[in-house]
Design a protein around this motif. Sequence first.
Motif, PDB file in Angstrom:
ATOM      1  N   LEU A  40      43.787  29.690  -2.957  1.00  0.00           N
ATOM      2  CA  LEU A  40      45.212  29.400  -3.127  1.00  0.00           C
ATOM      3  C   LEU A  40      45.724  28.536  -1.979  1.00  0.00           C
ATOM      4  O   LEU A  40      45.223  28.621  -0.858  1.00  0.00           O
ATOM      5  CB  LEU A  40      46.017  30.704  -3.172  1.00  0.00           C
ATOM      6  CG  LEU A  40      45.699  31.673  -4.310  1.00  0.00           C
ATOM      7  CD1 LEU A  40      46.515  32.948  -4.157  1.00  0.00           C
ATOM      8  CD2 LEU A  40      45.978  31.011  -5.658  1.00  0.00           C
ATOM      9  N   PRO A  41      46.715  27.691  -2.242  1.00  0.00           N
ATOM     10  CA  PRO A  41      47.322  26.916  -1.151  1.00  0.00           C
ATOM     11  C   PRO A  41      47.898  27.865  -0.099  1.00  0.00           C
ATOM     12  O   PRO A  41      48.469  28.908  -0.418  1.00  0.00           O
ATOM     13  CB  PRO A  41      48.442  26.130  -1.851  1.00  0.00           C
ATOM     14  CG  PRO A  41      48.031  26.067  -3.285  1.00  0.00           C
ATOM     15  CD  PRO A  41      47.302  27.351  -3.554  1.00  0.00           C
ATOM     16  N   ARG A  42      47.743  27.495   1.158  1.00  0.00           N
ATOM     17  CA  ARG A  42      48.160  28.394   2.242  1.00  0.00           C
ATOM     18  C   ARG A  42      49.660  28.670   2.212  1.00  0.00           C
ATOM     19  O   ARG A  42      50.103  29.781   2.525  1.00  0.00           O
ATOM     20  CB  ARG A  42      47.733  27.800   3.582  1.00  0.00           C
ATOM     21  CG  ARG A  42      46.225  27.897   3.803  1.00  0.00           C
ATOM     22  CD  ARG A  42      45.754  27.079   4.969  1.00  0.00           C
ATOM     23  NE  ARG A  42      44.309  27.237   5.166  1.00  0.00           N
ATOM     24  CZ  ARG A  42      43.560  26.437   5.905  1.00  0.00           C
ATOM     25  NH1 ARG A  42      44.127  25.397   6.527  1.00  0.00           N
ATOM     26  NH2 ARG A  42      42.279  26.648   6.045  1.00  0.00           N
ATOM     27  N   ALA A  43      50.449  27.665   1.874  1.00  0.00           N
ATOM     28  CA  ALA A  43      51.899  27.881   1.807  1.00  0.00           C
ATOM     29  C   ALA A  43      52.230  28.935   0.758  1.00  0.00           C
ATOM     30  O   ALA A  43      53.098  29.792   0.969  1.00  0.00           O
ATOM     31  CB  ALA A  43      52.611  26.570   1.480  1.00  0.00           C
ATOM     32  N   LEU A  44      51.529  28.890  -0.375  1.00  0.00           N
ATOM     33  CA  LEU A  44      51.765  29.871  -1.436  1.00  0.00           C
ATOM     34  C   LEU A  44      51.360  31.266  -0.981  1.00  0.00           C
ATOM     35  O   LEU A  44      52.063  32.247  -1.256  1.00  0.00           O
ATOM     36  CB  LEU A  44      50.988  29.472  -2.692  1.00  0.00           C
ATOM     37  CG  LEU A  44      51.073  30.438  -3.874  1.00  0.00           C
ATOM     38  CD1 LEU A  44      52.521  30.581  -4.344  1.00  0.00           C
ATOM     39  CD2 LEU A  44      50.176  29.964  -5.021  1.00  0.00           C
ATOM     40  N   VAL A  45      50.228  31.367  -0.278  1.00  0.00           N
ATOM     41  CA  VAL A  45      49.780  32.671   0.211  1.00  0.00           C
ATOM     42  C   VAL A  45      50.809  33.276   1.162  1.00  0.00           C
ATOM     43  O   VAL A  45      51.128  34.468   1.080  1.00  0.00           O
ATOM     44  CB  VAL A  45      48.418  32.544   0.921  1.00  0.00           C
ATOM     45  CG1 VAL A  45      48.021  33.877   1.560  1.00  0.00           C
ATOM     46  CG2 VAL A  45      47.339  32.116  -0.068  1.00  0.00           C
ATOM     47  N   ALA A  70      50.727  42.173   5.099  1.00  0.00           N
ATOM     48  CA  ALA A  70      50.777  41.796   6.511  1.00  0.00           C
ATOM     49  C   ALA A  70      49.450  41.195   6.960  1.00  0.00           C
ATOM     50  O   ALA A  70      49.415  40.210   7.721  1.00  0.00           O
ATOM     51  CB  ALA A  70      51.126  43.012   7.365  1.00  0.00           C
ATOM     52  N   GLY A  71      48.333  41.761   6.500  1.00  0.00           N
ATOM     53  CA  GLY A  71      47.025  41.227   6.861  1.00  0.00           C
ATOM     54  C   GLY A  71      46.815  39.822   6.332  1.00  0.00           C
ATOM     55  O   GLY A  71      46.309  38.950   7.035  1.00  0.00           O
ATOM     56  N   ALA A  72      47.203  39.601   5.091  1.00  0.00           N
ATOM     57  CA  ALA A  72      47.078  38.259   4.512  1.00  0.00           C
ATOM     58  C   ALA A  72      47.959  37.265   5.254  1.00  0.00           C
ATOM     59  O   ALA A  72      47.550  36.125   5.520  1.00  0.00           O
ATOM     60  CB  ALA A  72      47.450  38.300   3.033  1.00  0.00           C
ATOM     61  N   PHE A  73      49.161  37.684   5.602  1.00  0.00           N
ATOM     62  CA  PHE A  73      50.081  36.795   6.309  1.00  0.00           C
ATOM     63  C   PHE A  73      49.515  36.403   7.666  1.00  0.00           C
ATOM     64  O   PHE A  73      49.532  35.222   8.038  1.00  0.00           O
ATOM     65  CB  PHE A  73      51.439  37.473   6.491  1.00  0.00           C
ATOM     66  CG  PHE A  73      52.473  36.580   7.129  1.00  0.00           C
ATOM     67  CD1 PHE A  73      53.282  35.776   6.340  1.00  0.00           C
ATOM     68  CD2 PHE A  73      52.634  36.521   8.503  1.00  0.00           C
ATOM     69  CE1 PHE A  73      54.229  34.927   6.921  1.00  0.00           C
ATOM     70  CE2 PHE A  73      53.563  35.688   9.094  1.00  0.00           C
ATOM     71  CZ  PHE A  73      54.363  34.892   8.297  1.00  0.00           C
ATOM     72  N   TRP A  74      49.020  37.371   8.421  1.00  0.00           N
ATOM     73  CA  TRP A  74      48.492  37.056   9.748  1.00  0.00           C
ATOM     74  C   TRP A  74      47.288  36.118   9.654  1.00  0.00           C
ATOM     75  O   TRP A  74      47.186  35.154  10.415  1.00  0.00           O
ATOM     76  CB  TRP A  74      48.098  38.330  10.488  1.00  0.00           C
ATOM     77  CG  TRP A  74      47.358  38.008  11.760  1.00  0.00           C
ATOM     78  CD1 TRP A  74      46.020  38.099  11.977  1.00  0.00           C
ATOM     79  CD2 TRP A  74      47.929  37.482  12.964  1.00  0.00           C
ATOM     80  NE1 TRP A  74      45.711  37.677  13.242  1.00  0.00           N
ATOM     81  CE2 TRP A  74      46.864  37.292  13.874  1.00  0.00           C
ATOM     82  CE3 TRP A  74      49.213  37.157  13.355  1.00  0.00           C
ATOM     83  CZ2 TRP A  74      47.060  36.783  15.166  1.00  0.00           C
ATOM     84  CZ3 TRP A  74      49.417  36.650  14.640  1.00  0.00           C
ATOM     85  CH2 TRP A  74      48.357  36.474  15.524  1.00  0.00           C
ATOM     86  N   ALA A  75      46.372  36.385   8.730  1.00  0.00           N
ATOM     87  CA  ALA A  75      45.166  35.567   8.617  1.00  0.00           C
ATOM     88  C   ALA A  75      45.514  34.112   8.360  1.00  0.00           C
ATOM     89  O   ALA A  75      44.973  33.198   8.988  1.00  0.00           O
ATOM     90  CB  ALA A  75      44.275  36.106   7.503  1.00  0.00           C
ATOM     91  N   VAL A  76      46.435  33.869   7.425  1.00  0.00           N
ATOM     92  CA  VAL A  76      46.773  32.497   7.054  1.00  0.00           C
ATOM     93  C   VAL A  76      47.715  31.858   8.078  1.00  0.00           C
ATOM     94  O   VAL A  76      47.583  30.681   8.403  1.00  0.00           O
ATOM     95  CB  VAL A  76      47.391  32.465   5.646  1.00  0.00           C
ATOM     96  CG1 VAL A  76      47.825  31.056   5.275  1.00  0.00           C
ATOM     97  CG2 VAL A  76      46.382  32.982   4.624  1.00  0.00           C
ATOM     98  N   SER A  77      48.653  32.638   8.626  1.00  0.00           N
ATOM     99  CA  SER A  77      49.603  32.061   9.573  1.00  0.00           C
ATOM    100  C   SER A  77      48.905  31.581  10.830  1.00  0.00           C
ATOM    101  O   SER A  77      49.283  30.545  11.409  1.00  0.00           O
ATOM    102  CB  SER A  77      50.697  33.076   9.939  1.00  0.00           C
ATOM    103  OG  SER A  77      50.158  34.188  10.612  1.00  0.00           O
TER     104      SER A  77
END
Length: 398
Positions: A76-81, A116-123
């Motif tokens: 998925l595009p990172r912005a979408l994630v 929260a885990g997904a957000f941290w990984a991609v951010s």
Amino acid sequence: MSRSDPRAPGALPPVVLVLAAGTFLMGTTEFMIAGLLPQMAADFDVSVSQAGLLVTAFAVGIIVGAPVMAVLTLRLPRALVLRLALLVFALGHVLLALCTSFEVALAARLLTALAAGAFWAVSAVVATAAAGPAHTVRALGVLTGGLTVANVLGVPLGAFAGQLTGWRGLLWVLAALAVAAAVLIGRFIPAPTSERRAAVRAELQALRSTNLWLALAACALILGGLMAAYTYISPLLTDNAGIPEPFVPLVLVVFGIGTVAGSTTGGRLGDRWPMATTITAAVATAVGLVALAVLSTYAVAVVCLVAVLGLTGFTVNPIVGALAIRFAGPAPTLASALTSSAFNVGVAGGSWLAGLALETRLGLVGPALIGAVIAGATVIPLGLLAGRHAVRDRARTA
């Protein structure tokens, strides 16, 4: 930086600050529960110790969920994630605010932790890419700063807001802020049409890197050592140092100020001298923890050491996080998620060992001493990394 980029030389792009605000929200929801446990236990008709499972559930969700979500969202595009993570984060808070069952509350906390885990990984990946190679550690220092500020403010904010609006009211506020952040991030990170899609195989192959695992070990050890002492710092302050209980939150704020300064220091120094900075800070943390145990009956010394430990311990975090992403090469997302897992493994493991030490003859200084051992062990993976870098550099110049 493109020619049209209006930023001054050396300035971080605005998206890094927006992502740091997101990590502040994620950190706040993790830490604030500690200040709300008595109210939540009463509402769910469980003991306070059972209500503490809400904290454990979040930690487990981060440890397991961060790498899993990183892999599942690779295509998925990172912005979408990032936007989806914030919206799921908001949904978790809404479910928790509405539920009357403790089991549903645990499930809501797990759902929130996965987001929260997904957000941290991609951010972390987005922030370092936006900042550029010269400011990778600095960008991660800003993101980590969002978590450290949440650590400082989360528990007192939760306790204070819970008294004003009840714990359910605070959850609605956090859900609304998460939705607003999703809209804001959508403006700063538009999904590019040509965004490179990472391959799951490439991400998994990055796990073969010995350097990556050494960096992750350093992540876990430094946080484990620091949080071993911090978890049980309150009784040390009151019973050994003789600090009145009403002043304990002020000492914890002092620690928080030290952690923010540490994240900033690591971000500033880590891009130029990563190994020297981390090894020095790790040794200083271990020495500081020993000093905390030895001088635990001197209030002024204890308060000063608490500030120093926040500074030295959190200097290491952004640097080893950036090293993990660097060692992953072209597949950084899973490595970024694993740093989050490693931090939480360190926190959980350090707190558990400190609890065991507290029950020994060492008493209240036990957590600080066991923390010193754990933090001192951080030098092992850092020293191995420094040695491998030295060998590589000699090979290049030969």
